[in-house]
Write a protein that holds these residues in place. Structure first.
Motif, PDB file in Angstrom:
ATOM      1  N   ARG A 101      48.330  22.816  33.190  1.00 54.26           N
ATOM      2  CA  ARG A 101      46.832  22.718  32.178  1.00 54.26           C
ATOM      3  C   ARG A 101      45.105  22.491  31.676  1.00 54.26           C
ATOM      4  N   GLU A 102      45.296  22.317  33.468  1.00 46.00           N
ATOM      5  CA  GLU A 102      44.029  22.674  33.921  1.00 46.00           C
ATOM      6  C   GLU A 102      43.642  24.152  33.873  1.00 46.00           C
ATOM      7  N   GLY A 103      44.249  25.083  33.185  1.00 44.28           N
ATOM      8  CA  GLY A 103      43.959  26.830  33.971  1.00 44.28           C
ATOM      9  C   GLY A 103      43.741  27.050  35.157  1.00 44.28           C
ATOM     10  N   ILE A 104      44.167  26.315  36.158  1.00 43.83           N
ATOM     11  CA  ILE A 104      44.255  26.524  37.585  1.00 43.83           C
ATOM     12  C   ILE A 104      45.202  27.673  38.097  1.00 43.83           C
ATOM     13  N   VAL A 105      46.373  27.373  37.494  1.00 45.66           N
ATOM     14  CA  VAL A 105      47.761  28.010  37.831  1.00 45.66           C
ATOM     15  C   VAL A 105      48.296  28.681  36.577  1.00 45.66           C
ATOM     16  N   ARG A 106      48.532  30.291  36.375  1.00 42.70           N
ATOM     17  CA  ARG A 106      48.654  30.456  34.936  1.00 42.70           C
ATOM     18  C   ARG A 106      50.222  31.460  35.513  1.00 42.70           C
ATOM     19  N   ALA A 107      50.706  31.219  34.206  1.00 35.47           N
ATOM     20  CA  ALA A 107      52.041  32.648  34.835  1.00 35.47           C
ATOM     21  C   ALA A 107      52.031  33.834  33.776  1.00 35.47           C
ATOM     22  N   ALA A 108      52.018  35.028  34.774  1.00 34.14           N
ATOM     23  CA  ALA A 108      51.138  36.529  34.337  1.00 34.14           C
ATOM     24  C   ALA A 108      52.004  37.596  34.861  1.00 34.14           C
ATOM     25  N   ASP A 109      52.385  38.941  33.868  1.00 38.55           N
ATOM     26  CA  ASP A 109      53.118  39.907  34.492  1.00 38.55           C
ATOM     27  C   ASP A 109      52.355  40.432  35.349  1.00 38.55           C
ATOM     28  N   ILE A 110      52.195  40.281  36.762  1.00 32.99           N
ATOM     29  CA  ILE A 110      51.572  41.096  37.723  1.00 32.99           C
ATOM     30  C   ILE A 110      51.878  42.611  37.370  1.00 32.99           C
ATOM     31  N   LYS A 111      52.769  43.358  36.532  1.00 32.72           N
ATOM     32  CA  LYS A 111      52.921  44.790  36.914  1.00 32.72           C
ATOM     33  C   LYS A 111      52.025  45.605  35.436  1.00 32.72           C
ATOM     34  N   PHE A 112      51.105  44.543  34.958  1.00 30.99           N
ATOM     35  CA  PHE A 112      49.929  44.738  33.635  1.00 30.99           C
ATOM     36  C   PHE A 112      48.847  44.229  34.919  1.00 30.99           C
ATOM     37  N   PRO A 113      47.401  44.629  34.134  1.00 34.93           N
ATOM     38  CA  PRO A 113      46.265  43.968  34.277  1.00 34.93           C
ATOM     39  C   PRO A 113      45.676  42.180  34.673  1.00 34.93           C
ATOM     40  N   LEU A 114      45.347  42.021  36.298  1.00 35.45           N
ATOM     41  CA  LEU A 114      45.324  40.483  36.304  1.00 35.45           C
ATOM     42  C   LEU A 114      44.038  39.872  35.430  1.00 35.45           C
ATOM     43  N   PRO A 115      44.676  38.733  34.588  1.00 35.89           N
ATOM     44  CA  PRO A 115      43.411  38.736  33.286  1.00 35.89           C
ATOM     45  C   PRO A 115      41.962  37.802  34.222  1.00 35.89           C
ATOM     46  N   TYR A 116      41.625  38.525  35.434  1.00 42.09           N
ATOM     47  CA  TYR A 116      40.346  38.421  36.201  1.00 42.09           C
ATOM     48  C   TYR A 116      39.347  39.963  35.713  1.00 42.09           C
ATOM     49  N   ARG A 117      38.090  38.789  36.247  1.00 42.90           N
ATOM     50  CA  ARG A 117      37.233  39.732  36.166  1.00 42.90           C
ATOM     51  C   ARG A 117      36.587  40.498  37.643  1.00 42.90           C
ATOM     52  N   ALA A 118      36.024  41.822  37.931  1.00 46.41           N
ATOM     53  CA  ALA A 118      36.346  42.527  39.943  1.00 46.41           C
ATOM     54  C   ALA A 118      35.898  41.600  40.141  1.00 46.41           C
ATOM     55  N   LYS A 119      36.566  41.185  41.358  1.00 43.66           N
ATOM     56  CA  LYS A 119      35.514  40.586  42.843  1.00 43.66           C
ATOM     57  C   LYS A 119      35.193  38.976  42.131  1.00 43.66           C
ATOM     58  N   SER A 120      36.471  38.606  41.715  1.00 43.88           N
ATOM     59  CA  SER A 120      36.921  36.882  41.067  1.00 43.88           C
ATOM     60  C   SER A 120      36.952  36.309  42.078  1.00 43.88           C
ATOM     61  N   PHE A 121      36.820  36.880  43.064  1.00 41.99           N
ATOM     62  CA  PHE A 121      37.698  35.781  44.735  1.00 41.99           C
ATOM     63  C   PHE A 121      37.591  36.473  45.612  1.00 41.99           C
TER      64      PHE A 121
END
Length: 262
Positions: A137-157
């Motif tokens: 709910r807080e957006g810390i964890v999300r479900a995403a298919d990792i076979k596609f581009p990740l929903p983050y900008r470059a060098k986010s972590f």
């Protein structure tokens, strides 16, 4: 980690594994009240025994599923967190974990001082805990298919940790996923992968993940990393080994330390 329920019938058959069973059988001539009292006492002890082995404590660790019926590399990440922190230092302050049961890893990371953590669950979030629902709910964890581009900008972590996810991908999709992991990492990537022969996928896991785990050898992974232009992070790997030796910690999964893309 969830454990198989204790089989009471098996313990009874062992003859004496459950307290007071032998006494009840050997003293069948005793009074009914004494027999009833012994049965009640034995039942209480059985319940206590089952509960103590069912994970009544340390829920975050014991709640991790055993993928494919074998050892869970996500559980391995939880055990390795102190070692990873020693090995990566400041690079472990902003972490993305990718893999099943990521809520447990993220919860563990968030307990560390000065650590920000996010998680990606590659599969559906079914039957999750209240804590996991809060993280989603807080957006810390999300479900995403990792076979596609990740929903983050470059060098986010600063650091990306992956467990129990890449083993289910074919080389075709690994060629897409690994570069994405390197793209969102600033300092490095840590991959936890099962050893060949370590796990066996059950029907439930095949249905959930679409395919059984394909556990590869160390040499296979190294060749694949080279083909993907991913370099080994030797400095971090050595620090990890030194920290692990000091703690007498020996991973039950393969651990690969890779550099992020420049």
């Amino acid at each position: 980690m969830s454990r198989r329920p204790v089989s009471l019938s098996r313990h009874l058959a062992d003859g004496g594994s459950i307290p007071f069973v032998g006494s009840i059988q050997s003293k069948s001539h005793s009074s009914p009240l004494l027999s009833i009292g012994l049965v009640v006492l034995g039942a209480i002890l059985i319940i206590g025994y089952v509960y103590s082995n069912s994970g009544g404590a340390n829920v975050e660790v014991r709640g991790v599923s055993r993928l494919g019926g074998g050892a869970s590399c996500t559980l391995e990440v939880l055990q390795a967190l102190p070692v990873l922190k020693k090995a990566y230092g400041d690079s472990s302050r902003k972490v993305l974990h990718v893999g099943p049961d990521t809520c447990y890893v993220v919860s563990g990371l968030l307990k560390e001082e000065e650590t920000e953590a996010w998680g990606i669950e590659p599969y559906e979030l079914d039957d999750v805990s209240a804590n996991c629902k809060t993280l989603v709910r807080e957006g810390i964890v999300r479900a995403a298919d990792i076979k596609f581009p990740l929903p983050y900008r470059a060098k986010s972590f600063s650091l990306v940790i992956v467990s129990d996810a890449l083993d289910y991908l074919s080389p075709k999709y690994l060629n897409k996923t690994l570069p994405e992991l390197a793209r969102v990492a600033a300092d490095g990537i840590v991959i936890f992968s099962g050893f060949p022969g370590q796990q066996r996928a059950k029907d439930g896991e095949v249905a959930k993940f679409g395919r059984p785990a394909k556990l590869r050898s160390t040499s296979w992974w190294i060749r694949f990393f080279v083909q993907s232009s991913l370099e080994e992070n030797e400095a971090a790997g050595k620090k990890f080994e030194q920290a692990a030796a000091k703690r007498s910690y020996k991973p039950s999964c393969q651990v690969f330390h890779l550099k992020a893309y420049p």
